[in-house]
Enzyme design. Structure first.
Site, PDB file in Angstrom:
ATOM      1  N   SER A   1       0.818  -1.231   0.000  1.00  0.00           N
ATOM      2  CA  SER A   1       0.000   0.000   0.000  1.00  0.00           C
ATOM      3  C   SER A   1       0.840   1.264   0.000  1.00  0.00           C
ATOM      4  CB  SER A   1      -0.901  -0.001   1.228  1.00  0.00           C
ATOM      5  OG  SER A   1      -0.134   0.281   2.380  1.00  0.00           O
TER       6      SER A   1
ATOM      7  N   HIS B   1       3.899   3.640  -2.238  1.00  0.00           N
ATOM      8  CA  HIS B   1       3.803   4.454  -3.463  1.00  0.00           C
ATOM      9  C   HIS B   1       3.328   3.670  -4.682  1.00  0.00           C
ATOM     10  CE1 HIS B   1       5.849   7.919  -1.613  1.00  0.00           C
ATOM     11  NE2 HIS B   1       6.477   6.987  -0.917  1.00  0.00           N
TER      12      HIS B   1
ATOM     13  N   GLU C   1      -2.315  -5.015   2.359  1.00  0.00           N
ATOM     14  CA  GLU C   1      -1.175  -4.456   3.097  1.00  0.00           C
ATOM     15  C   GLU C   1      -0.945  -5.341   4.318  1.00  0.00           C
ATOM     16  OE1 GLU C   1       1.295  -2.087   2.944  1.00  0.00           O
ATOM     17  OE2 GLU C   1       1.815  -3.066   4.829  1.00  0.00           O
TER      18      GLU C   1
ATOM     19  N   SER D   1       7.333   7.130   3.884  1.00  0.00           N
ATOM     20  CA  SER D   1       8.620   7.362   4.561  1.00  0.00           C
ATOM     21  C   SER D   1       9.246   8.686   4.113  1.00  0.00           C
ATOM     22  CB  SER D   1       9.577   6.214   4.267  1.00  0.00           C
ATOM     23  OG  SER D   1       9.077   5.031   4.835  1.00  0.00           O
ATOM     24  N   CYS D   2       8.893   9.139   2.920  1.00  0.00           N
ATOM     25  CA  CYS D   2       9.408  10.420   2.416  1.00  0.00           C
ATOM     26  C   CYS D   2       9.068  11.566   3.381  1.00  0.00           C
ATOM     27  CB  CYS D   2       8.793  10.760   1.058  1.00  0.00           C
ATOM     28  SG  CYS D   2       8.899   9.445  -0.133  1.00  0.00           S
TER      29      CYS D   2
ATOM     30  N   SER E   1       3.688  -4.619  -5.455  1.00  0.00           N
ATOM     31  CA  SER E   1       4.535  -3.490  -5.066  1.00  0.00           C
ATOM     32  C   SER E   1       4.985  -3.760  -3.638  1.00  0.00           C
ATOM     33  CB  SER E   1       3.771  -2.168  -5.184  1.00  0.00           C
ATOM     34  OG  SER E   1       4.676  -1.100  -5.029  1.00  0.00           O
TER      35      SER E   1
ATOM     36  N   GLY F   1       7.922  -3.754  -2.378  1.00  0.00           N
ATOM     37  CA  GLY F   1       8.923  -2.832  -1.853  1.00  0.00           C
ATOM     38  C   GLY F   1      10.156  -3.482  -1.275  1.00  0.00           C
TER      39      GLY F   1
ATOM     40  N   ILE G   1      18.985   9.103   3.237  1.00  0.00           N
ATOM     41  CA  ILE G   1      18.200   8.767   4.436  1.00  0.00           C
ATOM     42  C   ILE G   1      19.056   8.959   5.687  1.00  0.00           C
ATOM     43  CG2 ILE G   1      16.913   6.917   5.592  1.00  0.00           C
ATOM     44  CD1 ILE G   1      16.243   5.880   2.744  1.00  0.00           C
TER      45      ILE G   1
ATOM     46  N   TYR H   1      25.445  10.745  -4.738  1.00  0.00           N
ATOM     47  CA  TYR H   1      24.543  11.796  -5.232  1.00  0.00           C
ATOM     48  C   TYR H   1      25.286  13.043  -5.689  1.00  0.00           C
ATOM     49  CZ  TYR H   1      21.276   8.832  -2.838  1.00  0.00           C
ATOM     50  OH  TYR H   1      20.562   7.741  -2.450  1.00  0.00           O
TER      51      TYR H   1
ATOM     52  N   GLY I   1      21.380   0.921   3.068  1.00  0.00           N
ATOM     53  CA  GLY I   1      20.852   0.091   1.979  1.00  0.00           C
ATOM     54  C   GLY I   1      19.548  -0.617   2.314  1.00  0.00           C
TER      55      GLY I   1
ATOM     56  N   ALA J   1      10.374   7.053  -4.721  1.00  0.00           N
ATOM     57  CA  ALA J   1       8.919   7.085  -4.808  1.00  0.00           C
ATOM     58  C   ALA J   1       8.462   7.523  -6.203  1.00  0.00           C
ATOM     59  CB  ALA J   1       8.378   8.044  -3.757  1.00  0.00           C
TER      60      ALA J   1
ATOM     61  N   ARG K   1       5.783   5.436  -8.397  1.00  0.00           N
ATOM     62  CA  ARG K   1       4.475   5.983  -8.811  1.00  0.00           C
ATOM     63  C   ARG K   1       4.314   5.921 -10.325  1.00  0.00           C
ATOM     64  NH1 ARG K   1       1.384  10.007  -5.085  1.00  0.00           N
ATOM     65  NH2 ARG K   1      -0.050   9.616  -6.785  1.00  0.00           N
TER      66      ARG K   1
HETATM   67  P1  FAD Z   1       7.531   0.177  -0.062  1.00  0.00           P
HETATM   68  O1  FAD Z   1       7.444   1.629   0.298  1.00  0.00           O
HETATM   69  O2  FAD Z   1       8.687  -0.586   0.414  1.00  0.00           O
HETATM   70  O3  FAD Z   1       6.192  -0.494   0.475  1.00  0.00           O
HETATM   71  C1  FAD Z   1       5.867  -1.824   0.267  1.00  0.00           C
HETATM   72  C2  FAD Z   1       4.594  -2.111   1.049  1.00  0.00           C
HETATM   73  O4  FAD Z   1       4.159  -3.413   0.727  1.00  0.00           O
HETATM   74  C3  FAD Z   1       4.842  -2.097   2.557  1.00  0.00           C
HETATM   75  O5  FAD Z   1       3.839  -1.324   3.170  1.00  0.00           O
HETATM   76  C4  FAD Z   1       4.777  -3.570   2.946  1.00  0.00           C
HETATM   77  O6  FAD Z   1       4.299  -3.760   4.250  1.00  0.00           O
HETATM   78  C5  FAD Z   1       3.801  -4.106   1.906  1.00  0.00           C
HETATM   79  N1  FAD Z   1       4.000  -5.536   1.599  1.00  0.00           N
HETATM   80  C6  FAD Z   1       5.168  -6.133   1.242  1.00  0.00           C
HETATM   81  N2  FAD Z   1       4.986  -7.443   0.981  1.00  0.00           N
HETATM   82  C7  FAD Z   1       3.674  -7.670   1.165  1.00  0.00           C
HETATM   83  C8  FAD Z   1       2.870  -8.842   1.051  1.00  0.00           C
HETATM   84  N3  FAD Z   1       3.397 -10.002   0.668  1.00  0.00           N
HETATM   85  N4  FAD Z   1       1.541  -8.737   1.331  1.00  0.00           N
HETATM   86  C9  FAD Z   1       1.002  -7.539   1.703  1.00  0.00           C
HETATM   87  N5  FAD Z   1       1.717  -6.419   1.831  1.00  0.00           N
HETATM   88  C10 FAD Z   1       3.030  -6.471   1.556  1.00  0.00           C
HETATM   89  N6  FAD Z   1      11.662   8.680  -2.499  1.00  0.00           N
HETATM   90  C11 FAD Z   1      11.462   9.851  -3.180  1.00  0.00           C
HETATM   91  O7  FAD Z   1      11.198   9.812  -4.393  1.00  0.00           O
HETATM   92  N7  FAD Z   1      11.548  11.049  -2.545  1.00  0.00           N
HETATM   93  C12 FAD Z   1      11.817  11.166  -1.212  1.00  0.00           C
HETATM   94  O8  FAD Z   1      11.856  12.274  -0.659  1.00  0.00           O
HETATM   95  C13 FAD Z   1      12.048   9.970  -0.483  1.00  0.00           C
HETATM   96  N8  FAD Z   1      12.325  10.021   0.844  1.00  0.00           N
HETATM   97  C14 FAD Z   1      12.500   8.857   1.544  1.00  0.00           C
HETATM   98  C15 FAD Z   1      12.779   8.937   2.916  1.00  0.00           C
HETATM   99  C16 FAD Z   1      12.962   7.781   3.656  1.00  0.00           C
HETATM  100  C17 FAD Z   1      13.272   7.882   5.127  1.00  0.00           C
HETATM  101  C18 FAD Z   1      12.846   6.500   3.029  1.00  0.00           C
HETATM  102  C19 FAD Z   1      13.016   5.239   3.815  1.00  0.00           C
HETATM  103  C20 FAD Z   1      12.573   6.413   1.669  1.00  0.00           C
HETATM  104  C21 FAD Z   1      12.396   7.595   0.912  1.00  0.00           C
HETATM  105  N9  FAD Z   1      12.119   7.542  -0.473  1.00  0.00           N
HETATM  106  C22 FAD Z   1      11.940   8.723  -1.174  1.00  0.00           C
HETATM  107  C23 FAD Z   1      12.029   6.251  -1.177  1.00  0.00           C
HETATM  108  C24 FAD Z   1      10.593   5.779  -1.235  1.00  0.00           C
HETATM  109  O9  FAD Z   1      10.027   5.784   0.044  1.00  0.00           O
HETATM  110  C25 FAD Z   1      10.534   4.381  -1.849  1.00  0.00           C
HETATM  111  O10 FAD Z   1      11.122   4.421  -3.112  1.00  0.00           O
HETATM  112  C26 FAD Z   1       9.083   3.914  -1.955  1.00  0.00           C
HETATM  113  O11 FAD Z   1       8.527   3.779  -0.677  1.00  0.00           O
HETATM  114  C27 FAD Z   1       8.957   2.592  -2.715  1.00  0.00           C
HETATM  115  O12 FAD Z   1       7.613   2.242  -2.753  1.00  0.00           O
HETATM  116  P2  FAD Z   1       7.162   0.723  -2.970  1.00  0.00           P
HETATM  117  O13 FAD Z   1       5.696   0.788  -3.274  1.00  0.00           O
HETATM  118  O14 FAD Z   1       8.062   0.050  -3.910  1.00  0.00           O
HETATM  119  O15 FAD Z   1       7.421  -0.051  -1.609  1.00  0.00           O
END
Ligand code: FAD
Length: 451
Positions: free
Chosen positions: A8, A10, A32, A41-42, A110, A112, A160, A188, A244, A300, A304
Site C-alpha cells: 500500500s 507508493h 497491506e 517514509s518520504c 509493489s 517494496g 536517508i 549523489y 541500503g 517514490a 508511482r
Molecule cells: P515500499 O514503500 O517498500 O512499500 C511496500 C509495502 O508493501 C509495505 O507497506 C509492505 O508492508 C507491503 N508488503 C510487502 N509485501 C507484502 C505482502 N506479501 N503482502 C502484503 N503487503 C506487503 N523517495 C522519493 O522519491 N523522494 C523522497 O523524498 C524519499 N524520501 C525517503 C525517505 C525515507 C526515510 C525513506 C526510507 C525512503 C524515501 N524515499 C523517497 C524512497 C521511497 O520511500 C521508496 O522508493 C518507496 O517507498 C517505494 O515504494 P514501494 O511501493 O516500492 O514499496
C-alpha cells in the site's frame, strides 16, 4: 475483471489510483501486511522534526477513504504465495491467523523493500533502529526526546542517513555519521559539493566517520553501547542503520524470475516472467536514461510512474516505462541540493566516459543585495565528450534552485546536447535569477573547454 494489488505504499497506491481513474468499476483487492495503509517514509523527517505533528497524517490514503471509492482494502493481511497457473494467491490474515485463497485476473506486486541490517556481531542488540515505515517513525520520534540518548550513531551517509543525522542533531544529540565511502552523499554529489556539506554537517555537531567499515556493535544488558569500525569505536545510545535496502521478495523466489539481488525481473511493460503478473517499485529495476540500461533506483517517483503504467497496461493499453534519471533533492541544514543522472563519481560504475564542467555563480545579478536572497550557486554538468550528450548534473545553493534539475532530467530524457543547452531559452527576472541561467553558463563553458 478482478485485480489484486499487493503493497500500500507508493507503487501500490498509484496502481489502485490509476485503475480507479480509468475504470472505477474494476473489482480491486488491495493488500497491506502492516497495520497501516499508505505510510510515506518520504515524510518521515518532517514528522521527526515536528513540522508535521501527526504521524497518521503522513500518508496518501486511508482504508476508509479507499473503501468509499469501492476498493476492497485488506489491512494486516499478507499475500504469502502465488499460483500463476491457477491465477490465485494465498492470503494470510495476521489478525486471526487464518489463510484463504483469492483468484485474480491481474496481479500487481509493489512489495517494496526493507532496510538491510549490517551482518556483523551484535546486530541483534536493542536500540539499533531503522528508518523506514510508520513503526520506526514512532520509535525514532520517542528517541529524539529521550534524555538517556545523547550519542546517536547513524550508519550510511546516503540521503536517508543524512535525514536521520539532521533530525538528531536538531534534537540536540551528538551524532556520528559512518559510511564506508570516503564522502557523505558520495553517490549523489561530487566532491565540490560534499566538501561544503561536510563542513555544514560538522558545524552542526555531526562527526563524520567516513571511509570506515563497521565491524561490530558492542553492548551490555542486551542494549547497544558502541559501534566499532576498522578505525575507531563510537559510544552509541542509539544506532540508526540506513545502509541500503533489501527487496521484500524472498516469498517470490520459486514463482517469478528474480535477479541475484532478489529484484523482480520486469520488461518495459512491467510484466514479470509470469502472465498477468506485474511488478513495480523498489523491488524492481527501472530504465536509466543516461545509459539505456536497467538500474535499481529506489525512489517514490519511480514507483508511482510504474504503478500508473502497470495500471494502464493491465487495463489493455500498451505503455512502456519511460527511462528515468534518478533525480532527487534534499536539504542539508541551510543548503538545498538536487542531482540527476550520472556524476563524475558514478560515471565509471555506469560504464560511461564522461567529462564535467563546474561553475559557481550567484542566483541573481550582482547588484541584488544578499539580504534580498542573492546566494552563491554551485552547478556541475556532466556530458559525453564525444557527442556532447548531457548525462547528468548537480546543483546546490542556500536558495532553493533545485527545480533546475528537472530541466536537466528532461534534457537527458530527450538526448539533448551541450549545444542545445548553451543557448536554450530560460526566463530572466532579477528577483529570481540571472539573464543567463546557470545551465546556459555551464553548457557554454563546457563547449569552450572542448574547443
Ligand atoms: P515500499 O514503500 O517498500 O512499500 C511496500 C509495502 O508493501 C509495505 O507497506 C509492505 O508492508 C507491503 N508488503 C510487502 N509485501 C507484502 C505482502 N506479501 N503482502 C502484503 N503487503 C506487503 N523517495 C522519493 O522519491 N523522494 C523522497 O523524498 C524519499 N524520501 C525517503 C525517505 C525515507 C526515510 C525513506 C526510507 C525512503 C524515501 N524515499 C523517497 C524512497 C521511497 O520511500 C521508496 O522508493 C518507496 O517507498 C517505494 O515504494 P514501494 O511501493 O516500492 O514499496
Amino acid at each position: 475483471m478482478k485485480v489484486i494489488v499487493v503493497g500500500s505504499s507508493h507503487g501500490g497506491f498509484e496502481t489502485v489510483r490509476g485503475i480507479l481513474a480509468e475504470k472505477p468499476d474494476t473489482e480491486i483487492q488491495w493488500y497491506e501486511k502492516g497495520d497501516f495503509v499508505s505510510f510515506l517514509s518520504c515524510g518521515m523527517q518532517l514528522y521527526l522534526e515536528g513540522v508535521v505533528k501527526d504521524v497518521n497524517s503522513v500518508r496518501y490514503a486511508t482504508a476508509k477513504g479507499m473503501r468509499a471509492k469501492g476498493v476492497n482494502v485488506f489491512v494486516h493481511q499478507e499475500v504469502t504465495s502465488i499460483d500463476p497457473k491457477a491465477h490465485t494467491v494465498v492470503v494470510h490474515n495476521l489478525d486471526d491467523d487464518s489463510t484463504r485463497e483469492e483468484k485474480y485476473d491481474k496481479l500487481v506486486l509493489s512489495a517494496g523493500a526493507v532496510p538491510a541490517s549490517i551482518p556483523v556481531p551484535g546486530n541483534d542488540l536493542a536500540n539499533i533502529y531503522a528508518m523506514r515505515g510508520r513503526d520506526w517513525a514512532i520509535k525514532l520520534k520517542a528517541k529524539t526526546v529521550d534524555p538517556d540518548v545523547q550519542n546517536v550513531t547513524v550508519i550510511g551517509a546516503g540521503y536517508i542517513g543524512i535525514e536521520a543525522a539532521e533530525v538528531f542533531s536538531k534534537a540536540g544529540k551528538h551524532v556520528t555519521l559512518i559510511d564506508i565511502l570516503p564522502r557523505p552523499l558520495a553517490l549523489y554529489l561530487d566532491q565540490e559539493f560534499t566538501d561544503v556539506l561536510s563542513k555544514t554537517l560538522t558545524d552542526h555537531n555531526i562527526y563524520l566517520a567516513t571511509g570506515q567499515t563497521v565491524k561490530e556493535f558492542n553492548g551490555e544488558n542486551g542494549k547497544v553501547q558502541s559501534v566499532k569500525t576498522d578505525q575507531a569505536e563510537y559510544p552509541s545510545d542509539l544506532v540508526v542503520e540506513t545502509a541500503g535496502i533489501k527487496p521484500n521478495t524472498s516469498w517470490l523466489k520459486d514463482t517469478l524470475d528474480l535477479n541475484n539481488k532478489g529484484l523482480v525481473k520486469v520488461n518495459d511493460h512491467l510484466e514479470t516472467s509470469q502472465p498477468d503478473i506485474y511488478a513495480v517499485g523498489d523491488s524492481t529495476k527501472v530504465p536509466f536514461a543516461p545509459t539505456g540500461k536497467k538500474l535499481q533506483i529506489a525512489l517514490a517517483t519511480n514507483a508511482r510512474r510504474q504503478g500508473r503504467i502497470a495500471a494502464k497496461n493491465l487495463l489493455g493499453h500498451d505503455m512502456k516505462m519511460p527511462a528515468v534519471s534518478g533525480s532527487s533533492a534534499l536539504s542539508v541544514f541551510d543548503y538545498h541540493f538536487a542531482s540527476t543522472g550520472i556524476k563524475e563519481g558514478t560515471s565509471e560504475a555506469n560504464g560511461v566516459k564522461s567529462q564535467s564542467v563546474f561553475v559557481t555563480d550567484t542566483t541573481q545579478p550582482p547588484f541584488v543585495p544578499d539580504e534580498a536572497g542573492n546566494e552563491e550557486v554551485y552547478f556541475k554538468l556532466t556530458f559525453d565528450p564525444e557527442n556532447h550528450r548531457i548525462l547528468g548534473a548537480q546543483i546546490m545553493s542556500k536558495r532553493d534552485v533545485t527545480a533546475n534539475m528537472n530541466a536537466i532530467s528532461l534534457a537527458i530524457q530527450g538526448s539533448m546536447t551541450l549545444d542545445d543547452l548553451a543557448y536554450a531559452d530560460f526566463f530572466f527576472q532579477p528577483g529570481f535569477d540571472r539573464p543567463w541561467n546557470v545551465i546556459n553558463v555551464a553548457a557554454q563553458k563546457a563547449l569552450q573547454d572542448l574547443s
